[in-house]
Design an enzyme around this catalytic site. Structure first.
Site, PDB file in Angstrom:
ATOM      1  N   CYS A  48      -9.194  -4.030  -4.762  1.00 57.57           N
ATOM      2  CA  CYS A  48     -10.371  -3.904  -5.633  1.00 57.57           C
ATOM      3  C   CYS A  48     -11.272  -2.761  -5.175  1.00 57.57           C
ATOM      4  CB  CYS A  48     -11.162  -5.223  -5.629  1.00 57.57           C
ATOM      5  SG  CYS A  48     -10.125  -6.644  -6.031  1.00 57.57           S
TER       6      CYS A  48
HETATM    7  C1  BEZ Z   1      -6.672  -7.195  -3.000  1.00 58.07           C
HETATM    8  O1  BEZ Z   1      -7.270  -6.752  -3.984  1.00 58.07           O
HETATM    9  O2  BEZ Z   1      -6.388  -6.463  -2.087  1.00 58.07           O
HETATM   10  C2  BEZ Z   1      -6.363  -8.664  -2.942  1.00 58.07           C
HETATM   11  C3  BEZ Z   1      -6.424  -9.425  -4.079  1.00 58.07           C
HETATM   12  C4  BEZ Z   1      -6.137 -10.777  -4.007  1.00 58.07           C
HETATM   13  C5  BEZ Z   1      -5.794 -11.352  -2.820  1.00 58.07           C
HETATM   14  C6  BEZ Z   1      -5.730 -10.594  -1.692  1.00 58.07           C
HETATM   15  C7  BEZ Z   1      -6.029  -9.232  -1.733  1.00 58.07           C
END
Ligand code: BEZ
Length: 159
Positions: A48
């Site tokens: 993200c």
């Molecule tokens: C990430 O965006 O890196 C992520 C999303 C969900 C779970 C773990 C990491």
């Protein structure tokens, strides 16, 4: 799960402003406007923070130039975390950072996902949507980990 053609459910988000925390309803954010909303599993997670949000910052002007009134991001995080994420990423003032702290929006839209395997519990799936006057006109939900379907470059093509 919500689909294109449906209205967003009524929900209240918390957001951080220079004056402090403020509640915004779906009507406040979407009524009479064209808004690009994207959802993420969590503020500060690698995907993200390093890929998804930066894409929307890089394409911020190009998206607005397509007749979009606002770009918003939502996560099942509290508004203190979302406010800190806005500051840390330089997104403050460009993107509206919405906290769905209790996951009410996630559950009402069916865009909730169980991320217990990552120690994160109920979160939002990674998605993007175009919302015209409260109605979802385009919805992209990532079918697997990664930022492809919900990336800023794709929504730019769909506008
Ligand atoms: C990430 O965006 O890196 C992520 C999303 C969900 C779970 C773990 C990491």
């Amino acid at each position: 799960m919500i689909s294109a053609g449906e209205k967003l459910p009524e929900a209240t988000f918390k957001t951080m402003t220079p004056e402090g925390a403020k509640d915004l309803t779906t009507s406040d954010i979407f009524s009479g406007k064209r808004v690009v909303l994207f959802g993420v599993p969590g503020a500060f997670t690698p995907g993200c923070s390093n890929t998804h949000l930066p894409g929307y910052l890089e394409n911020h002007e190009a998206i607005l130039a397509k007749g979009v009134d606002a770009i918003a991001v939502v996560a099942v995080n509290d508004h203190y975390v979302m406010g800190a994420w806005a500051k840390a990423t330089g997104g403050e003032g460009k993107i509206l950072f919405l906290a769905d702290g209790s996951g009410d929006f996630a559950k009402a839209t069916g865009l909730d996902g169980d991320m217990s395997q990552f120690g994160m519990g109920l979160r939002l799936k990674r998605f993007s949507m175009i919302v015209d006057d409260g109605k979802v006109t385009v919805l992209n939900v990532e079918p697997k980990p990664g930022v492809v379907e919900s990336a800023a470059a794709k929504i730019l093509e769909q506008l």
